[in-house]
Scaffold this active site. Structure first.
Site, mmCIF file in Angstrom:
data_model
loop_
_atom_site.group_PDB
_atom_site.id
_atom_site.type_symbol
_atom_site.label_atom_id
_atom_site.label_comp_id
_atom_site.label_asym_id
_atom_site.label_seq_id
_atom_site.Cartn_x
_atom_site.Cartn_y
_atom_site.Cartn_z
ATOM 1 N N ASP A 11 0.865 -1.259 -0.013
ATOM 2 C CA ASP A 11 0.048 -0.120 0.016
ATOM 3 C C ASP A 11 0.979 1.208 0.096
ATOM 4 O OD1 ASP A 11 -2.355 -1.352 0.080
ATOM 5 O OD2 ASP A 11 -2.620 -1.334 2.207
ATOM 6 N N ASP A 130 -13.644 -4.012 -1.776
ATOM 7 C CA ASP A 130 -13.412 -3.791 -0.105
ATOM 8 C C ASP A 130 -14.683 -4.006 0.412
ATOM 9 O OD1 ASP A 130 -10.711 -3.057 -0.437
ATOM 10 O OD2 ASP A 130 -11.206 -0.674 -0.778
#
Length: 260
Positions: A11, A130
């Site tokens: 990330d 997500d």
């Protein structure tokens, strides 16, 4: 049985690898180019690079970082974050990525999945999801809801329906991230992963919650995932990729040998 994949996730925020818990409290932990090289040399099967604030900040992905990572590693490399058009996809692929992950943009504009698949092939398009566990309802019968913009915006879309719709539209793979499990190191969301894996015909990557090697064994067997995404457990040096793969082998999970 096909070999299961161990995939490392980077990330990235402001050019640095970062890590948070349940999408909050992110702390910068290193340079993504250096980390990509280390994980490649250690034997990870694939690498995923997410520019985690690109969508929220309404900007394009950091192509220069993508290019430098691609020059460093020689394994499949997937890139997501801020990709909202076929032109964005083309830029990322030309920078050296093999796959493009679309998440928030696909929810807002589902035809981008089809356009990407038609332009570059289904195998290049990964649907990032997500997901948050919620109360089951008429609108969310599975009890799992799609959330976008880095966990900020609930969409009222059922996760199982969206996974099947993404496959129908042309996605070649799903990266399924449980927000509830993300960064907790307490194990993957097995119920969610099995639900999606059993109801689509494309590979599912489990993401969120890996803390010990047994968690990967559990999600690859009980969760029926095709691959497991890891971050914290290798970023902080708790485990190495060879250690993880040796444990998976001991549990009867087929994995690829180092640099195979």
């Amino acid at each position: 049985m096909l070999s299961k994949r161990v995939i490392v996730c980077l990330d990235v925020r402001d050019g640095k690898t970062t890590k948070g818990i349940k999408f909050k409290g992110n702390v910068d932990i290193g340079d993504p180019v250096d980390m990509a090289r280390i994980y490649y040399e250690a034997g990870c099967d694939e690498l995923v690079f997410y520019d985690i604030t690109a969508s929220h900040e309404k900007r394009g992905i950091m192509i220069d970082v993508v290019r430098r990572v691609a020059e460093t590693i020689f394994i499949p490399f997937s890139v997501g974050g801020g990709i909202s058009s076929v032109e964005d996809m083309r830029d990322v692929l030309l920078a050296g990525a093999e796959k493009i992950s679309v998440n928030s943009a696909a929810v807002k504009n589902p035809k981008i999945i089809t356009e990407g698949a038609e332009a570059f092939g289904n195998q290049c398009v990964v649907l990032g999801m997500d997901v948050k566990k919620v109360e089951k309802s008429e609108k969310i019968p599975s009890g799992y809801e799609i959330v976008i913009n880095g966990g900020r915006t609930y969409m009222g879309i059922d996760a199982l329906w969206w996974a099947q719709e993404g496959e129908r539209l042309g996605a070649g793979e799903i990266c399924l991230n449980s927000i509830d499990a993300d960064g907790t190191k307490e194990g993957y969301e097995l119920e969610l992963t099995a639900l999606i894996s059993e109801n689509v015909n494309i590979p599912v990557i489990a993401s969120g919650g890996g803390g010990i090697p047994q968690h990967l064994a559990d999600v690859l067997k009980e969760g029926k995932a095709d691959a497991a995404l890891i971050a914290s457990m290798v970023h902080y040096g708790t485990y190495t990729i060879p250690e993880i793969k040796e444990h998976l082998k001991s549990q009867g999970v087929p994995v690829r040998d180092q640099l195979q």
